[in-house]
Scaffold this motif. Structure first.
Motif, mmCIF file in Angstrom:
data_model
loop_
_atom_site.group_PDB
_atom_site.id
_atom_site.type_symbol
_atom_site.label_atom_id
_atom_site.label_comp_id
_atom_site.label_asym_id
_atom_site.label_seq_id
_atom_site.Cartn_x
_atom_site.Cartn_y
_atom_site.Cartn_z
ATOM 1 N N GLN A 92 -35.861 49.108 -26.291
ATOM 2 C CA GLN A 92 -36.324 48.864 -27.498
ATOM 3 C C GLN A 92 -35.779 49.740 -28.552
ATOM 4 O O GLN A 92 -35.299 50.726 -28.302
ATOM 5 C CB GLN A 92 -38.114 49.286 -27.508
ATOM 6 C CG GLN A 92 -38.826 48.858 -28.678
ATOM 7 C CD GLN A 92 -40.384 49.074 -28.535
ATOM 8 O OE1 GLN A 92 -40.793 50.259 -28.064
ATOM 9 N NE2 GLN A 92 -41.164 48.217 -28.570
ATOM 10 N N PHE A 93 -35.842 49.075 -29.844
ATOM 11 C CA PHE A 93 -35.355 49.906 -30.946
ATOM 12 C C PHE A 93 -36.528 50.373 -31.945
ATOM 13 O O PHE A 93 -37.052 49.508 -32.295
ATOM 14 C CB PHE A 93 -34.437 48.965 -31.731
ATOM 15 C CG PHE A 93 -33.977 49.587 -33.220
ATOM 16 C CD1 PHE A 93 -34.124 50.917 -33.325
ATOM 17 C CD2 PHE A 93 -33.647 48.858 -33.986
ATOM 18 C CE1 PHE A 93 -33.716 51.505 -34.861
ATOM 19 C CE2 PHE A 93 -33.208 49.398 -35.211
ATOM 20 C CZ PHE A 93 -33.415 50.797 -35.654
ATOM 21 N N ALA A 94 -36.726 51.775 -31.642
ATOM 22 C CA ALA A 94 -37.783 52.202 -32.524
ATOM 23 C C ALA A 94 -37.519 53.064 -33.659
ATOM 24 O O ALA A 94 -36.850 54.088 -33.504
ATOM 25 C CB ALA A 94 -38.874 53.046 -31.451
ATOM 26 N N ALA A 151 -21.687 59.178 -28.744
ATOM 27 C CA ALA A 151 -22.931 58.971 -28.397
ATOM 28 C C ALA A 151 -23.266 57.906 -27.218
ATOM 29 O O ALA A 151 -23.840 58.133 -26.294
ATOM 30 C CB ALA A 151 -23.748 58.610 -29.408
ATOM 31 N N PHE A 152 -22.039 56.826 -27.304
ATOM 32 C CA PHE A 152 -22.362 55.922 -26.186
ATOM 33 C C PHE A 152 -21.287 56.009 -25.005
ATOM 34 O O PHE A 152 -21.279 55.384 -24.224
ATOM 35 C CB PHE A 152 -22.073 54.614 -26.902
ATOM 36 C CG PHE A 152 -23.216 54.134 -27.759
ATOM 37 C CD1 PHE A 152 -24.158 53.078 -27.271
ATOM 38 C CD2 PHE A 152 -23.508 54.117 -29.000
ATOM 39 C CE1 PHE A 152 -25.128 52.806 -28.053
ATOM 40 C CE2 PHE A 152 -24.280 54.147 -29.851
ATOM 41 C CZ PHE A 152 -25.294 53.230 -29.271
ATOM 42 N N VAL A 153 -20.602 57.158 -25.104
ATOM 43 C CA VAL A 153 -19.195 57.017 -24.041
ATOM 44 C C VAL A 153 -19.837 57.158 -22.737
ATOM 45 O O VAL A 153 -19.111 56.593 -22.000
ATOM 46 C CB VAL A 153 -18.221 58.360 -24.517
ATOM 47 C CG1 VAL A 153 -18.861 59.414 -24.209
ATOM 48 C CG2 VAL A 153 -17.113 58.000 -23.853
ATOM 49 N N LEU A 154 -20.776 57.722 -22.464
ATOM 50 C CA LEU A 154 -21.466 57.840 -21.020
ATOM 51 C C LEU A 154 -22.188 56.837 -20.720
ATOM 52 O O LEU A 154 -22.947 57.162 -19.662
ATOM 53 C CB LEU A 154 -21.978 59.372 -20.867
ATOM 54 C CG LEU A 154 -21.034 60.519 -20.992
ATOM 55 C CD1 LEU A 154 -21.917 61.970 -20.747
ATOM 56 C CD2 LEU A 154 -19.892 60.487 -19.858
ATOM 57 N N ARG A 155 -22.549 55.919 -21.351
ATOM 58 C CA ARG A 155 -23.536 54.749 -21.249
ATOM 59 C C ARG A 155 -24.996 55.555 -21.114
ATOM 60 O O ARG A 155 -25.315 55.103 -19.949
ATOM 61 C CB ARG A 155 -23.185 53.914 -20.000
ATOM 62 C CG ARG A 155 -21.615 53.095 -20.298
ATOM 63 C CD ARG A 155 -21.416 52.339 -19.086
ATOM 64 N NE ARG A 155 -20.074 51.702 -19.141
ATOM 65 C CZ ARG A 155 -19.061 52.037 -18.941
ATOM 66 N NH1 ARG A 155 -18.743 53.383 -18.471
ATOM 67 N NH2 ARG A 155 -17.873 51.291 -19.329
ATOM 68 N N LEU A 203 -23.473 48.154 -31.199
ATOM 69 C CA LEU A 203 -23.085 49.056 -30.033
ATOM 70 C C LEU A 203 -24.457 48.994 -29.137
ATOM 71 O O LEU A 203 -24.352 49.034 -27.965
ATOM 72 C CB LEU A 203 -22.736 50.501 -30.465
ATOM 73 C CG LEU A 203 -21.109 50.685 -30.561
ATOM 74 C CD1 LEU A 203 -21.201 52.203 -31.207
ATOM 75 C CD2 LEU A 203 -20.640 50.673 -29.339
ATOM 76 N N ASN A 204 -25.808 49.290 -29.686
ATOM 77 C CA ASN A 204 -27.071 49.310 -28.860
ATOM 78 C C ASN A 204 -27.129 48.052 -28.370
ATOM 79 O O ASN A 204 -27.744 48.277 -27.147
ATOM 80 C CB ASN A 204 -28.009 49.689 -29.961
ATOM 81 C CG ASN A 204 -29.387 50.062 -29.493
ATOM 82 O OD1 ASN A 204 -29.459 51.023 -28.437
ATOM 83 N ND2 ASN A 204 -30.429 49.331 -29.457
ATOM 84 N N GLY A 227 -27.135 47.919 -24.265
ATOM 85 C CA GLY A 227 -28.433 47.777 -23.673
ATOM 86 C C GLY A 227 -29.332 48.853 -23.760
ATOM 87 O O GLY A 227 -30.303 49.111 -22.893
ATOM 88 N N THR A 228 -28.998 50.101 -24.707
ATOM 89 C CA THR A 228 -29.879 51.133 -24.721
ATOM 90 C C THR A 228 -31.346 50.940 -25.265
ATOM 91 O O THR A 228 -31.575 50.155 -25.949
ATOM 92 C CB THR A 228 -28.891 52.307 -25.452
ATOM 93 O OG1 THR A 228 -28.841 51.796 -26.696
ATOM 94 C CG2 THR A 228 -27.548 52.339 -24.769
#
Length: 229
Positions: A32-34, A156-160, A188-189, A193-194
């Motif tokens: 979810q994107f909150a 921020a996304f490099v380590l998944r 990216l999000n 799938g973050t």
């Protein structure tokens, strides 16, 4: 993915106790994107710091991916943060003596649990994806504000991480660069799938969220799904 229960935060100001958060409860589902909204002083940045394990609550608990983090020892907390959270700061927080590529690779160096063999390839691919394929060897001082924030997104996304927290990520940018960074963050999000939690005072930015949590005076004023998000 994120569970907040009875969360309170108070600080001492001379002889007074100031209650910043006064008992907050919510859950954010995986993926979810909150957007967390509220005026200055509402407690939203304090809440984000507690979600990231950067501060300890006065009462209550934060759980990330099933792990209660609020009262963990610092070494255990650092491990959880490293595996679970990517963070995007308003002020970029890049290391000035490292190149863009080295800044993106930094989480690999700091996280003993990270698998490093694919780190360089992953970092290069992320910088390519945010339009900085030809700027990897540049230092922060050689990059514009928008470019620095794009480096911060890649880092921020490099380590998944399963969770990305963003504190006013477009707040220091003009409208054109802000819109570009927001688009990259959302892309990216979606690709990764973050679960994304973004603090903002911008109602336009919040229209892109799946859910809007509005704080006022340290309490949740409203919490609603965004049917147009």
């Amino acid at each position: 993915m994120i569970s907040v229960s009875g969360l309170r935060k108070s600080i001492r100001n001379g002889s007074r106790t100031v209650d910043i958060l006064k008992g907050i409860d919510f859950e954010i589902a995986r993926g979810q994107f909150a957007a967390i909204m509220g005026s200055s002083g509402s407690g939203k940045s304090t809440l984000l710091g507690l979600l990231a394990g950067l501060d300890t609550p006065s009462a209550g608990e934060v759980s990330l991916n099933g792990v209660a983090i609020s009262y963990l020892a610092e070494d255990k907390l650092a491990q959880v943060r490293g595996r679970t959270i990517g963070f995007v700061f308003q002020s970029y927080q890049l290391i000035p003596t490292l190149t863009a590529l080295e800044n993106v690779l930094l989480p690999y160096e700091l996280n003993s649990d990270a698998s490093k063999p694919d780190g360089l390839q992953r970092a290069r691919a992320l910088l390519e994806s945010v339009g900085l394929g030809d700027r990897m060897d540049h230092y922060p001082v050689q990059l514009s504000g928008g470019e620095q924030q794009r480096v911060a997104l890649a880092r921020a996304f490099v380590l998944r991480p399963p969770i990305v927290l963003a504190d006013e990520p477009t707040g220091n940018l003009d409208s054109v660069n802000g819109a570009a960074v927001l688009e990259l963050l959302l892309n990216l999000n979606k690709t990764e799938g973050t679960t994304l939690v973004l603090v903002t005072h911008d109602p336009v930015l919040a229209t892109y969220a799946d859910r809007r949590i509005v704080l006022k005076d340290g309490l949740v004023l409203s919490d609603e799904l965004n049917i147009n998000g």
